[in-house]
Design a protein around this motif. Sequence first.
Motif, mmCIF file in Angstrom:
data_model
loop_
_atom_site.group_PDB
_atom_site.id
_atom_site.type_symbol
_atom_site.label_atom_id
_atom_site.label_comp_id
_atom_site.label_asym_id
_atom_site.label_seq_id
_atom_site.Cartn_x
_atom_site.Cartn_y
_atom_site.Cartn_z
ATOM 1 N N ASN A 234 0.853 -1.191 0.000
ATOM 2 C CA ASN A 234 0.000 0.000 0.000
ATOM 3 C C ASN A 234 0.883 1.234 0.000
ATOM 4 N N LYS A 236 0.552 5.455 0.466
ATOM 5 C CA LYS A 236 -0.243 6.638 0.806
ATOM 6 C C LYS A 236 0.651 7.863 0.733
ATOM 7 N N ASN A 237 0.019 8.988 0.406
ATOM 8 C CA ASN A 237 0.708 10.276 0.373
ATOM 9 C C ASN A 237 1.680 10.326 -0.811
ATOM 10 N N ASP A 375 -3.601 6.771 -2.430
ATOM 11 C CA ASP A 375 -3.932 5.607 -1.596
ATOM 12 C C ASP A 375 -4.259 4.455 -2.545
#
Length: 391
Positions: A234, A236-237, A375
């Motif tokens: 995963n 994110k950001n 995401d």
Amino acid sequence: MFRRAALLCFAVIVSSTAALADQKPNTLSPDELNDGWILLFDGETTFGWKANSDANWKIDGGVISVDSGAKGLLNTTTQFGDFALKLDFRADRKTNSGVFLRTSTQPSDPAVDCYELNIAAPEVSPFFTGSFVGREEARETSPSSDWRTFHVEAVGGHFRVSLDGEEVLDYVDEKPLGRGYIGLQFNSGKVEFRNIKLKPLSLESIFNGKDLAGWKEFPGKKSKFSVTPEGEINVKNGNGQLEYQTPVADFVLQLEIISNGQFLNSGIFFRNIPGEFWQGYESQIQNGYLGSRTVPIDYGTGAFYRRQKARKVVPDDFQWFHKTLVVEGPHMATWVNGYQVTDWTDTRDPHENPRNGLRLEAGTITIQGHDPTTDLSFRDIALGHIPPREP
């Protein structure tokens, strides 16, 4: 866990014929998608194909057919190395046709520059249906003018062919051609094809589902890469980059992706200059479109960013989808959920940086963290090297 075996069990291919009998033509079942199959023929267009002669290839009712014109081939524009291939064909009793495997664009000798899987009755050719012309005769079966099905497995120099569920050829070439095109032949008489599907073989997992061994996060960036309890990567950001540490030049990459937000932006970079940030070709991830799926936002998923738009946005946000990327020499193509969306050849002058020109040298594969909204998750990441054509 890696959900697609790198090598396909030949018996499983053969036994699947009856199970798929009621499936809509020129589509992939969920099981086929999960197993890594892609469509070479979309049932409507010749996208991803190119004829080498002036024959009257046409599409009607989900079938490719030909019956007149200059002898020649309708070739894929993409070369493949190891693969499983399945297709349906129907030929008149007096037809002489074939399916060319690992062929050059203009083959001249089937015993040298291709593997010609023949379609012909015994009275038409001594290399009757299922044989490799100029190489080996198949086990003879009863001729038929109805729809028939070929299943082929090509791994290195080992070729296995079944016809309507029965194995008819087991052939080994000690000095095999490593890569080539798939070609449909017009020689004489009418022939029809449908359900042309291919599965790349000899892929290996490059993500173990437990940690990021073999991968490296680019330092000093905002993206956060992690491995979830479900065994997914995963991110994110952003921005940021996760780089697979082994460079590769010509390859097949297959993976599953999910965008956990609407119209999020990401990408898979390849032939990236090792150790540098976003300095490669980019296979785009962006599931947005404007009114029609043929009008992608920001090039669309499967596009080669700033080079070629996806002809159709296939996947939806919040749903896992499959991506297959085949890169060989200056040519590259992408399939999303088994449907080919791009077909591009880099004709620019050579340059170390793919942002500025053609790069044929090996580079790294990277996952992009694009911006603060990022995401996305990735799983079942498998990579296979495409060998050179000559031994």
